[in-house]
Each structure stands twice: as C-alpha cells, then as structure tokens.
Design a protein around this motif. Structure first.
Motif, PDB file in Angstrom:
ATOM      1  N   ARG A  92       0.832  -1.210   0.000  1.00 47.31           N
ATOM      2  CA  ARG A  92       0.000   0.000   0.000  1.00 47.31           C
ATOM      3  C   ARG A  92       0.856   1.245   0.000  1.00 47.31           C
ATOM      4  O   ARG A  92       0.539   2.231  -0.665  1.00 47.31           O
ATOM      5  N   LEU A  93       1.954   1.214   0.751  1.00 42.72           N
ATOM      6  CA  LEU A  93       2.871   2.354   0.795  1.00 42.72           C
ATOM      7  C   LEU A  93       3.466   2.606  -0.594  1.00 42.72           C
ATOM      8  O   LEU A  93       3.551   3.751  -1.044  1.00 42.72           O
ATOM      9  N   PHE A  94       3.858   1.532  -1.277  1.00 39.43           N
ATOM     10  CA  PHE A  94       4.366   1.656  -2.651  1.00 39.43           C
ATOM     11  C   PHE A  94       3.319   2.341  -3.528  1.00 39.43           C
ATOM     12  O   PHE A  94       3.625   3.286  -4.258  1.00 39.43           O
ATOM     13  N   ASP A  95       2.083   1.871  -3.448  1.00 41.44           N
ATOM     14  CA  ASP A  95       1.002   2.446  -4.259  1.00 41.44           C
ATOM     15  C   ASP A  95       0.778   3.923  -3.954  1.00 41.44           C
ATOM     16  O   ASP A  95       0.599   4.737  -4.870  1.00 41.44           O
ATOM     17  N   VAL A  96       0.788   4.285  -2.680  1.00 41.87           N
ATOM     18  CA  VAL A  96       0.581   5.683  -2.283  1.00 41.87           C
ATOM     19  C   VAL A  96       1.708   6.561  -2.821  1.00 41.87           C
ATOM     20  O   VAL A  96       1.458   7.628  -3.385  1.00 41.87           O
ATOM     21  N   TYR A  97       2.947   6.116  -2.642  1.00 41.26           N
ATOM     22  CA  TYR A  97       4.082   6.890  -3.150  1.00 41.26           C
ATOM     23  C   TYR A  97       3.989   7.054  -4.667  1.00 41.26           C
ATOM     24  O   TYR A  97       4.214   8.139  -5.194  1.00 41.26           O
ATOM     25  N   LEU A  98       3.654   5.995  -5.360  1.00 43.96           N
ATOM     26  CA  LEU A  98       3.601   6.050  -6.815  1.00 43.96           C
ATOM     27  C   LEU A  98       2.495   6.989  -7.300  1.00 43.96           C
ATOM     28  O   LEU A  98       2.729   7.820  -8.175  1.00 43.96           O
TER      29      LEU A  98
ATOM     30  N   LYS B 259      10.665   7.422  -3.420  1.00 45.73           N
ATOM     31  CA  LYS B 259      10.222   6.661  -2.249  1.00 45.73           C
ATOM     32  C   LYS B 259       9.549   5.357  -2.675  1.00 45.73           C
ATOM     33  O   LYS B 259       9.682   4.333  -2.001  1.00 45.73           O
ATOM     34  N   ALA B 260       8.845   5.373  -3.796  1.00 44.84           N
ATOM     35  CA  ALA B 260       8.236   4.140  -4.308  1.00 44.84           C
ATOM     36  C   ALA B 260       9.325   3.124  -4.634  1.00 44.84           C
ATOM     37  O   ALA B 260       9.184   1.930  -4.342  1.00 44.84           O
ATOM     38  N   ALA B 261      10.423   3.581  -5.223  1.00 39.42           N
ATOM     39  CA  ALA B 261      11.535   2.686  -5.554  1.00 39.42           C
ATOM     40  C   ALA B 261      12.173   2.121  -4.292  1.00 39.42           C
ATOM     41  O   ALA B 261      12.510   0.935  -4.240  1.00 39.42           O
ATOM     42  N   GLU B 262      12.339   2.946  -3.273  1.00 39.02           N
ATOM     43  CA  GLU B 262      12.890   2.464  -2.003  1.00 39.02           C
ATOM     44  C   GLU B 262      11.974   1.412  -1.385  1.00 39.02           C
ATOM     45  O   GLU B 262      12.440   0.401  -0.855  1.00 39.02           O
ATOM     46  N   THR B 263      10.680   1.659  -1.469  1.00 41.10           N
ATOM     47  CA  THR B 263       9.718   0.708  -0.921  1.00 41.10           C
ATOM     48  C   THR B 263       9.754  -0.602  -1.692  1.00 41.10           C
ATOM     49  O   THR B 263       9.695  -1.680  -1.097  1.00 41.10           O
TER      50      THR B 263
ATOM     51  N   LEU C  44      10.387  -4.391  -0.433  1.00 41.91           N
ATOM     52  CA  LEU C  44       9.505  -5.514  -0.769  1.00 41.91           C
ATOM     53  C   LEU C  44      10.298  -6.689  -1.332  1.00 41.91           C
ATOM     54  O   LEU C  44      10.024  -7.846  -1.013  1.00 41.91           O
ATOM     55  N   VAL C  45      11.278  -6.397  -2.150  1.00 40.20           N
ATOM     56  CA  VAL C  45      12.127  -7.450  -2.725  1.00 40.20           C
ATOM     57  C   VAL C  45      12.943  -8.114  -1.617  1.00 40.20           C
ATOM     58  O   VAL C  45      13.134  -9.326  -1.636  1.00 40.20           O
ATOM     59  N   ASP C  46      13.403  -7.328  -0.658  1.00 41.63           N
ATOM     60  CA  ASP C  46      14.130  -7.908   0.484  1.00 41.63           C
ATOM     61  C   ASP C  46      13.262  -8.908   1.239  1.00 41.63           C
ATOM     62  O   ASP C  46      13.737  -9.950   1.678  1.00 41.63           O
TER      63      ASP C  46
ATOM     64  N   ALA D 149      19.998   2.918 -13.032  1.00 41.14           N
ATOM     65  CA  ALA D 149      20.934   2.123 -12.227  1.00 41.14           C
ATOM     66  C   ALA D 149      20.222   1.522 -11.011  1.00 41.14           C
ATOM     67  O   ALA D 149      20.462   0.371 -10.644  1.00 41.14           O
ATOM     68  N   HIS D 150      19.353   2.304 -10.401  1.00 40.78           N
ATOM     69  CA  HIS D 150      18.582   1.819  -9.251  1.00 40.78           C
ATOM     70  C   HIS D 150      17.665   0.673  -9.683  1.00 40.78           C
ATOM     71  O   HIS D 150      17.577  -0.353  -9.013  1.00 40.78           O
ATOM     72  N   LEU D 151      17.004   0.844 -10.815  1.00 41.65           N
ATOM     73  CA  LEU D 151      16.124  -0.212 -11.321  1.00 41.65           C
ATOM     74  C   LEU D 151      16.905  -1.476 -11.669  1.00 41.65           C
ATOM     75  O   LEU D 151      16.437  -2.581 -11.400  1.00 41.65           O
ATOM     76  N   LYS D 152      18.081  -1.314 -12.254  1.00 39.12           N
ATOM     77  CA  LYS D 152      18.904  -2.485 -12.600  1.00 39.12           C
ATOM     78  C   LYS D 152      19.317  -3.247 -11.352  1.00 39.12           C
ATOM     79  O   LYS D 152      19.361  -4.473 -11.355  1.00 39.12           O
ATOM     80  N   ARG D 153      19.628  -2.515 -10.292  1.00 37.89           N
ATOM     81  CA  ARG D 153      20.022  -3.171  -9.044  1.00 37.89           C
ATOM     82  C   ARG D 153      18.855  -3.991  -8.482  1.00 37.89           C
ATOM     83  O   ARG D 153      19.032  -5.147  -8.090  1.00 37.89           O
ATOM     84  N   ILE D 154      17.669  -3.423  -8.489  1.00 37.84           N
ATOM     85  CA  ILE D 154      16.492  -4.156  -8.009  1.00 37.84           C
ATOM     86  C   ILE D 154      16.199  -5.334  -8.933  1.00 37.84           C
ATOM     87  O   ILE D 154      15.944  -6.445  -8.476  1.00 37.84           O
ATOM     88  N   ALA D 155      16.256  -5.092 -10.247  1.00 31.24           N
ATOM     89  CA  ALA D 155      15.956  -6.147 -11.228  1.00 31.24           C
ATOM     90  C   ALA D 155      16.926  -7.310 -11.097  1.00 31.24           C
ATOM     91  O   ALA D 155      16.526  -8.466 -11.236  1.00 31.24           O
TER      92      ALA D 155
END
Length: 85
Positions: free
Chosen positions: A4-10, A17-21, A25-27, A49-55
């Motif tokens: 929900r926090l991801f959705d609110v930030y987005l 903040k959505a990316a941090e959330t 979530l991935v963790d 770069a941030h997206l690649k790290r998560i991906a």
C-alpha cells in the motif's frame, strides 16, 4: 502494508520513495511475481541504475542455482538407480 505504501508513493508522484519501498519488498519476498510488475511501473521514472540493481535481485531469486533441482519423484537416485535397493 509496504504494498500500500508503494502504491501511495507512486500515485502521489514520489517515485524515489516508491523505488525504495519496492527494494524493501524485494528484500522481504523476492519471489513475488508482482514485484516485477511494480518494477515496470517505475521504469522510465526512476534512475536506471537503481532499477537495474532491483531487477538483478529479482532475476537472481527467480533462477535456480546450478546443482539444485526441483522435487525428485519416486525416490529415484540422481545417478539413475533406484535408491531403495
């Protein structure tokens, strides 16, 4: 709660903040297929770069490691002989 926090930030436009959330979530559950969908929602809106790290963490979690297989059936020995004899 983090979903929900991801959705609110987005929806509020706070994509950093959505990316941090999403990273959190991935963790927690890197195997959740919806995390890939969330990643796509961020594509083009967050530093690549941030997206690649998560991906890369999603990719690592979805591919089996060498030497590991899924469930064996009928008690078969991996060398080809029946283990019950």
């Amino acid at each position: 709660m983090l979903i929900r926090l991801f959705d609110v930030y987005l929806t509020s436009g706070n994509v950093a903040k959505a990316a941090e959330t999403l990273e959190r979530l991935v963790d927690i559950d890197a195997y959740d297929y919806r995390n890939q969908e969330r990643l796509e929602l961020l594509r083009g809106r967050v530093d690549e770069a941030h997206l690649k790290r998560i991906a890369s963490r999603l990719l690592k979690s979805s591919t089996p490691t060498p030497g590991h297989s899924f469930a064996r059936t009928s008690g078969a020995d991996p060398r080809g002989s029946f283990s019950g004899q």
